[in-house]
Write an enzyme that holds these catalytic residues in place. Sequence first.
Site, PDB file in Angstrom:
ATOM      1  N   LYS A  22       0.837  -1.203   0.000  1.00  0.00           N
ATOM      2  CA  LYS A  22       0.000   0.000   0.000  1.00  0.00           C
ATOM      3  C   LYS A  22       0.874   1.257   0.000  1.00  0.00           C
ATOM      4  CE  LYS A  22      -3.840  -0.093   2.241  1.00  0.00           C
ATOM      5  NZ  LYS A  22      -4.467  -0.485   3.497  1.00  0.00           N
ATOM      6  N   ARG A  91      -3.066   2.884   8.763  1.00  0.00           N
ATOM      7  CA  ARG A  91      -3.432   1.697   7.980  1.00  0.00           C
ATOM      8  C   ARG A  91      -2.276   0.726   7.858  1.00  0.00           C
ATOM      9  NH1 ARG A  91      -7.831   2.712   4.353  1.00  0.00           N
ATOM     10  NH2 ARG A  91      -8.630   4.801   4.697  1.00  0.00           N
ATOM     11  N   GLY A 100      -7.946  -7.765   4.883  1.00  0.00           N
ATOM     12  CA  GLY A 100      -8.755  -7.845   6.090  1.00  0.00           C
ATOM     13  C   GLY A 100      -8.086  -8.549   7.253  1.00  0.00           C
ATOM     14  N   MET A 102      -5.213  -7.613   8.894  1.00  0.00           N
ATOM     15  CA  MET A 102      -4.564  -6.766   9.896  1.00  0.00           C
ATOM     16  C   MET A 102      -5.429  -5.536  10.161  1.00  0.00           C
ATOM     17  SD  MET A 102      -0.585  -7.146   8.972  1.00  0.00           S
ATOM     18  CE  MET A 102      -0.826  -6.645   7.295  1.00  0.00           C
ATOM     19  N   ARG A 335      -3.424  -1.093  -6.523  1.00  0.00           N
ATOM     20  CA  ARG A 335      -2.468  -2.212  -6.600  1.00  0.00           C
ATOM     21  C   ARG A 335      -2.825  -3.034  -7.825  1.00  0.00           C
ATOM     22  NH1 ARG A 335      -5.269  -5.025  -1.458  1.00  0.00           N
ATOM     23  NH2 ARG A 335      -7.241  -5.312  -2.514  1.00  0.00           N
ATOM     24  N   HIS A 451      -6.862 -31.748   7.356  1.00  0.00           N
ATOM     25  CA  HIS A 451      -6.712 -33.125   6.896  1.00  0.00           C
ATOM     26  C   HIS A 451      -7.448 -33.324   5.575  1.00  0.00           C
ATOM     27  CE1 HIS A 451      -8.015 -37.376   6.667  1.00  0.00           C
ATOM     28  NE2 HIS A 451      -6.792 -37.609   7.108  1.00  0.00           N
ATOM     29  N   SER A 794      17.080 -40.969 -13.514  1.00  0.00           N
ATOM     30  CA  SER A 794      15.764 -40.358 -13.362  1.00  0.00           C
ATOM     31  C   SER A 794      15.477 -40.328 -11.866  1.00  0.00           C
ATOM     32  CB  SER A 794      14.707 -41.161 -14.107  1.00  0.00           C
ATOM     33  OG  SER A 794      13.458 -40.561 -13.932  1.00  0.00           O
ATOM     34  N   CYS A 862      11.098 -38.130 -12.328  1.00  0.00           N
ATOM     35  CA  CYS A 862       9.820 -38.757 -12.662  1.00  0.00           C
ATOM     36  C   CYS A 862       8.924 -38.924 -11.438  1.00  0.00           C
ATOM     37  CB  CYS A 862      10.025 -40.081 -13.375  1.00  0.00           C
ATOM     38  SG  CYS A 862      10.840 -41.311 -12.366  1.00  0.00           S
ATOM     39  N   TYR A 882      15.059 -32.804 -17.952  1.00  0.00           N
ATOM     40  CA  TYR A 882      13.618 -32.889 -18.194  1.00  0.00           C
ATOM     41  C   TYR A 882      12.860 -33.240 -16.920  1.00  0.00           C
ATOM     42  CZ  TYR A 882      14.070 -37.978 -18.065  1.00  0.00           C
ATOM     43  OH  TYR A 882      14.315 -39.256 -17.663  1.00  0.00           O
TER      44      TYR A 882
HETATM   45  C1  PEP Z   1       9.418 -42.337  -7.279  1.00  0.00           C
HETATM   46  O1  PEP Z   1       9.759 -43.001  -6.322  1.00  0.00           O
HETATM   47  O2  PEP Z   1       9.514 -41.106  -7.323  1.00  0.00           O
HETATM   48  C2  PEP Z   1       8.822 -42.988  -8.445  1.00  0.00           C
HETATM   49  C3  PEP Z   1       8.526 -42.318  -9.537  1.00  0.00           C
HETATM   50  O3  PEP Z   1       8.526 -44.303  -8.319  1.00  0.00           O
HETATM   51  P1  PEP Z   1       7.201 -44.843  -7.613  1.00  0.00           P
HETATM   52  O4  PEP Z   1       6.358 -43.676  -7.288  1.00  0.00           O
HETATM   53  O5  PEP Z   1       6.586 -45.758  -8.597  1.00  0.00           O
HETATM   54  O6  PEP Z   1       7.779 -45.537  -6.445  1.00  0.00           O
END
Ligand code: PEP
Length: 912
Positions: A22, A91, A100, A102, A335, A451, A794, A862, A882
Amino acid sequence: MAQYVYDFSHGRKDDRDLLGGKGANLAEMTALGLPVPPGFTITTEACRAYLATGSEPDGLADQVADHLAELERRRGQRLGDSTDPLLVSVRSGAKFSMPGMMDTVLNVGLTDTSVAGLAERAGDKRFAWDSYRRLIQMYGETVMGIEGRHFSEALDGLVAERAVASEVELGTDDLRGLVEQFKTIVGREAGEDFPQDPNRQLTMATRAVFDSWNTERARLYRRQERIPEDLGTAVNVVSMVFGNLGQDSGTGVAFTRDPATGEQGVYGDYLPNAQGEDVVAGIRNTLQLTELAELDRASYDQLLGIMATLERHYRDLCDIEFTIERGTLWMLQTRVGKRTAPAAFRIAGQLVDEGLISDDEALSRVTGAQLAQLMFPQFDPSAARTAIAKGMGASPGAAVGKAAFDSATAVQWSEQGEDVILVRRETSPDDLQGMVAARGVLTSRGGKTSHAAVVARGMGRTCVVGVDALRVDPQTHTFTTPGGDRVDEGDVISIDGGTGEVFLGSVPVVDSAVVDALPTAPEVDDARGGEDASAGGDTADDDVVASVLWIMRHADRTRRLGVRANADTADDARRARSLGAAGIGLCRTEHMFLGPRRKSVERVILARTDEQRQAGLDELRPLQREDFTDILEAMDGLPVTIRLLDPPLHEFLPDLTDLSVRVAVAEATGTEDAEASELLAEVRRLHEQNPMLGMRGVRLGVMVPGLFDLQVRAIAEATATLRQRGRDPRPEIMVPLVAAVQELEAIRDMADATVADIATEYGVDLTIPIGTMIELPRATMTAHQIAEAAEFFSFGTNDLTQTTWGFSRDDVEATFFPAYLERGVFGVSPFESIDAEGVGRLVSIAAWEGKETRPDLKVGVCGEHGGDPASIHFFESIRLDYVSCSPFRVPVARLEAGRAALTAGSDGGDSR
Ligand code: PEP
Ligand code: MG
């Protein structure tokens, strides 16, 4: 000495760290020559010092006094003067907007004497007494900690006694009497009088704003929005201008574009003869901003001019608060405004078309989370519906189903093919089955880290939490709304996980127009504004879709990270490809061994002789060959990383309890079941206390002869066959759960030999890269050795997170994670977003050491983090090659990889 106070004429919009959002924007507007009421900002640094020590830092009081004196000089008034008082508002204003959360105190400087001065100056006694009673209430609540109900009860009592419709109709004498009552309340509740020293009011109000940084709700909000705890708030002291001085005054809010749709035009609300808090309180209905044109043409025109200036200057949608005091327009705040996901994409496209922002800026102004929102099915916008309640959208999507009030009912109904919404006050681990079975989850309690919220997001279930207004009765299996609506178990309801709305009955759901359009997006490299890329569709939806497609293309041009998909079937592979995946980064082969094929695997594992084992393997091999042929064909020309079998042994063995029962029954009835007894002994022998850390992954491959060989053989045969058919299959073989290079070498020797055999057999040239998952801490610490035997790494960040933290994911997510999030042990689950400091550091070290050993080593991720925006920014910052994620998240990953490439080197990881 530090400078703790800055005049609005000293500061710019980029000073948000020090002046708060602000303050920085008030300074910017002042610099632009816009009509901002004069004032000054006390810095966040002063706040931090105050919060650390419990008292104002040295020099702050003097600096405030100096700036106040300067303000008084400019206004020609004195704070709390008895004839013509200067009044100020105090303010809050943190770096990140916390709406809202503070405190703010208005009309500071009014006292028993200055109230007369104000009445004189304004020529309006009623207004002066009204302002005074507002100050005592606000000050009493925020500074002196008095419960607001004491004041509102007194006010309501008076309104009732006078038999008027609202406080607006109370007269001067009423308000004067109310001030006396309020002062009595203050004396009684706080044990001291309302202060008559204006400077003390200012000091105490400033302290209260500092303190409000740490209120319970502010802390909770920061945790939810991932705003750091240690920023502190700035305090803006602004000379008061009054919108409640009659019909030629008023107050309003405005947006330079529609924050809901991105549509250009004039949007906002205006309330004549009112102060800011009246708009928020909603006592009176506001007018549309365009109606201001009829009330006060000059101010309206001036406002529109300022809005255009602000938009050109900020080069973005701005939201604005303003007040008109007797025909004079004042800007109280601006803003860069929050907006919905469709509006974000649309506005980014519009601003590029208008030449206000660059292509890169457009990309940086949208997020993967917004794109994800656009990809979920949504309630049909044209369908009539009325929300019966609203809470927080905790996990996006649109879900419709019968209300079920306990887990067992949800499971039972879903097994009967019904769609169910699980409705609870809050969920606990006991509700897990019900959550799995339900289309959506609705709770009356809890926030975005409850949860229900954590688990639902993890499972991709639509979820709405914290619908305080709902009275959920688990006894009678009903819930009621304040409006008197009642929902019995079995009644159909609809919930919107984006907006947090709850609807009665079934609201029609439509597929996302963006998901429909993405696969057909042309892969041309045209600039925005080119013929087919311009945003000009027929409808708002077309416009959004055109913007998304264009920004995606720019992300693809910009990104360095490759994006692959985790896909196990040809269908998934095709889907991933259509969503822009450049191959498969993880093809899990577990499901290929379940169902009817499990028996064959069981035979391999439990075989007593080589012949028995070979028989099992021979059954599986043609089936595996077909699996791989299909998937390699679907990804023709692109890499497919196939992971050899990973799951724990017990998944392929008969259930221990079932077998025990079978044997016990046989013994009890005296009918001997030799097969069952033998099997039971074997299953007991192989039983594991903690299968996640037991015989799985490469360990299974080393211990069960022929199993991995079968898979390698099938991959090689599928490849050879496709080659012979003129196709271009590109498999990569990946070994899971390697901890030591020796494990990988054992498998590699076998695999190389097998691939060579098949190459000879089929008369084709076969080179199949062999690499490994890195998902154990030991693997990361010995990456330089492992890279000797691996052509690619990977990172399995799911297992790496489990093993680094020592968490069993299935156990911890549903039990103590919500408490850990609540207590701030982490701001977000480390399974959702990479723990950069711990797990991420291991990834970074291993990637670096691996490339030291083998410079052309390919490194990807992965685990599920591959599709998480914040994690993608981290992976870009450590320059992995990647990421690989579920097909549905591929577009999000492409977009975030593009954004990450833009910010790489600056912040490396802020995807807020
Ligand atoms: C991992 O452990 O990140 C993975 C890709 O293998 P998975 O989830 O199948 O154990
Ligand atoms: Mg794993």
